[in-house]
Design an enzyme around this catalytic site. Structure first.
Site, PDB file in Angstrom:
ATOM      1  N   GLU A  60      -3.873   4.811   2.311  1.00  0.00           N
ATOM      2  CA  GLU A  60      -2.975   3.793   1.763  1.00  0.00           C
ATOM      3  C   GLU A  60      -3.616   3.182   0.532  1.00  0.00           C
ATOM      4  O   GLU A  60      -4.720   2.654   0.597  1.00  0.00           O
ATOM      5  CB  GLU A  60      -2.723   2.711   2.800  1.00  0.00           C
ATOM      6  CG  GLU A  60      -2.101   3.241   4.083  1.00  0.00           C
ATOM      7  CD  GLU A  60      -1.718   2.119   5.023  1.00  0.00           C
ATOM      8  OE1 GLU A  60      -1.006   1.196   4.580  1.00  0.00           O
ATOM      9  OE2 GLU A  60      -2.134   2.162   6.181  1.00  0.00           O
TER      10      GLU A  60
ATOM     11  N   ASN B 189       1.723   5.016   0.567  1.00  0.00           N
ATOM     12  CA  ASN B 189       1.243   6.021   1.516  1.00  0.00           C
ATOM     13  C   ASN B 189       1.488   7.438   1.026  1.00  0.00           C
ATOM     14  O   ASN B 189       2.549   7.731   0.445  1.00  0.00           O
ATOM     15  CB  ASN B 189       1.965   5.849   2.856  1.00  0.00           C
ATOM     16  CG  ASN B 189       1.518   4.607   3.602  1.00  0.00           C
ATOM     17  OD1 ASN B 189       1.740   3.490   3.129  1.00  0.00           O
ATOM     18  ND2 ASN B 189       0.873   4.794   4.743  1.00  0.00           N
TER      19      ASN B 189
ATOM     20  N   THR C 124       0.850  -1.196   0.000  1.00  0.00           N
ATOM     21  CA  THR C 124       0.000   0.000   0.000  1.00  0.00           C
ATOM     22  C   THR C 124       0.879   1.235   0.000  1.00  0.00           C
ATOM     23  O   THR C 124       1.694   1.428   0.899  1.00  0.00           O
ATOM     24  CB  THR C 124      -0.924   0.029   1.230  1.00  0.00           C
ATOM     25  OG1 THR C 124      -0.135   0.001   2.422  1.00  0.00           O
ATOM     26  CG2 THR C 124      -1.900  -1.123   1.206  1.00  0.00           C
TER      27      THR C 124
HETATM   28  P1  ADP Z   1       5.185   0.917   3.425  1.00  0.00           P
HETATM   29  O1  ADP Z   1       4.988   0.561   4.862  1.00  0.00           O
HETATM   30  O2  ADP Z   1       6.442   1.714   3.184  1.00  0.00           O
HETATM   31  O3  ADP Z   1       3.963   1.573   2.830  1.00  0.00           O
HETATM   32  P2  ADP Z   1       4.401  -1.474   1.951  1.00  0.00           P
HETATM   33  O4  ADP Z   1       4.775  -2.878   2.338  1.00  0.00           O
HETATM   34  O5  ADP Z   1       2.959  -1.080   2.184  1.00  0.00           O
HETATM   35  O6  ADP Z   1       5.405  -0.494   2.691  1.00  0.00           O
HETATM   36  O7  ADP Z   1       4.774  -1.272   0.425  1.00  0.00           O
HETATM   37  C1  ADP Z   1       4.399  -0.083  -0.218  1.00  0.00           C
HETATM   38  C2  ADP Z   1       5.342   0.303  -1.344  1.00  0.00           C
HETATM   39  O8  ADP Z   1       5.417  -0.761  -2.287  1.00  0.00           O
HETATM   40  C3  ADP Z   1       4.840   1.498  -2.123  1.00  0.00           C
HETATM   41  O9  ADP Z   1       5.264   2.739  -1.546  1.00  0.00           O
HETATM   42  C4  ADP Z   1       5.455   1.276  -3.509  1.00  0.00           C
HETATM   43  O10 ADP Z   1       6.727   1.908  -3.594  1.00  0.00           O
HETATM   44  C5  ADP Z   1       5.615  -0.237  -3.590  1.00  0.00           C
HETATM   45  N1  ADP Z   1       4.635  -0.919  -4.453  1.00  0.00           N
HETATM   46  C6  ADP Z   1       4.958  -1.875  -5.371  1.00  0.00           C
HETATM   47  N2  ADP Z   1       3.878  -2.335  -5.996  1.00  0.00           N
HETATM   48  C7  ADP Z   1       2.801  -1.664  -5.476  1.00  0.00           C
HETATM   49  C8  ADP Z   1       1.380  -1.702  -5.741  1.00  0.00           C
HETATM   50  N3  ADP Z   1       0.857  -2.537  -6.652  1.00  0.00           N
HETATM   51  N4  ADP Z   1       0.576  -0.868  -5.022  1.00  0.00           N
HETATM   52  C9  ADP Z   1       1.104  -0.038  -4.095  1.00  0.00           C
HETATM   53  N5  ADP Z   1       2.431   0.040  -3.802  1.00  0.00           N
HETATM   54  C10 ADP Z   1       3.285  -0.762  -4.480  1.00  0.00           C
HETATM   55 MG    MG Z   2       1.973   0.755   2.989  1.00  0.00          MG
END
Ligand code: ADP
Ligand code: MG
Length: 147
Positions: A78, A28, A26
Site C-alpha cells: 500500500e 493498492n 494508500t
Molecule cells: P482503498 O481501501 O481502496 O485503498 P484508501 O482509503 O486507502 O482506499 O484510498 C486509496 C485511494 O485514494 C487510491 O487508490 C487513490 O485512488 C486515491 N488517492 C488519492 N490521493 C492519494 C495519495 N496521495 N496517495 C495514495 N492514494 C491516493
Molecule cells: Mg488503501
C-alpha cells in the site's frame, strides 16, 4: 540486497478500511503484483518514489505485508503518495521505486498511536529522500518509460 526494488501495476480497490479517513490514502496493487515480489522482502514500512501514469514523480511511503492493526489476511503493498491529488486514480498505472526501509510493522494500541506513527513515517521519508543516493533514483529511467 533487494533494494532498490521497482514495482509497477494497476491501482485496485483496497480493503476500504478508511485509510483516507486517517488522512493517509494508500493505493493498492493487485494480489497478482504482490505475489510476484521477491519472497525475502521483509514486511514493514518503506520509503521511496512513486509515479501515477506518466505524471510527476513524488515521494512515497509504502507498507509491505500484513497490517497487524487490521488483522489482514492477505499480503499487501500500500503506497501513500506524498502529494495532494485532485481526484482518485483507481485504474491508473502506478510505478514505485522502494528505496529504503523505515521500520517493521507494529501493533498499535490505539488509533491515535497509529496516526502518530504514520505522521512520523512521512516525516522520516521526507528526510531520507533528500539524501543523494535516494535522489538519483527519482531520475531513474524506470520512470521515463512510456506505457
Ligand atoms: P482503498 O481501501 O481502496 O485503498 P484508501 O482509503 O486507502 O482506499 O484510498 C486509496 C485511494 O485514494 C487510491 O487508490 C487513490 O485512488 C486515491 N488517492 C488519492 N490521493 C492519494 C495519495 N496521495 N496517495 C495514495 N492514494 C491516493
Ligand atoms: Mg488503501
Amino acid at each position: 540486497s533487494l533494494l532498490p526494488l521497482f514495482i509497477e501495476g494497476e491501482v485496485v480497490k483496497g480493503f476500504g478500511r478508511g485509510s483516507k479517513d486517517l488522512g493517509c490514502p494508500t493505493a493498492n496493487f493487485s494480489l497478482e503484483v504482490v505475489q510476484s515480489l521477491p519472497k525475502g522482502l521483509a514486511p514493514g514500512v518503506y520509503y521511496g518514489w512513486a509515479q501515477v501514469d506518466s505524471e510527476a514523480v513524488h515521494k512515497m511511503v509504502a507498507n509491505v505485508g500484513w497490517c497487524p492493526f487490521y488483522q489482514n489476511k492477505e499480503m499487501s503493498v500500500e503506497t501513500h503518495v506524498m502529494h495532494k491529488f485532485d481526484k482518485d486514480f483507481y485504474g491508473s498505472n502506478l510505478k514505485i521505486c522502494i528505496v529504503g526501509y523505515l521500520r517493521p510493522e507494529k501493533n498499535f494500541s490505539s488509533l491515535n498511536d497509529l496516526i502518530e506513527a504514520i505522521k512520523k513515517d512521512i516525516a522520516d521519508a521526507h528526510t531520507k529522500l533528500e539524501e543523494m543516493e535516494a535522489k538519483i533514483l527519482k531520475d531513474h529511467k524506470f520512470f521515463n518509460q512510456k506505457n
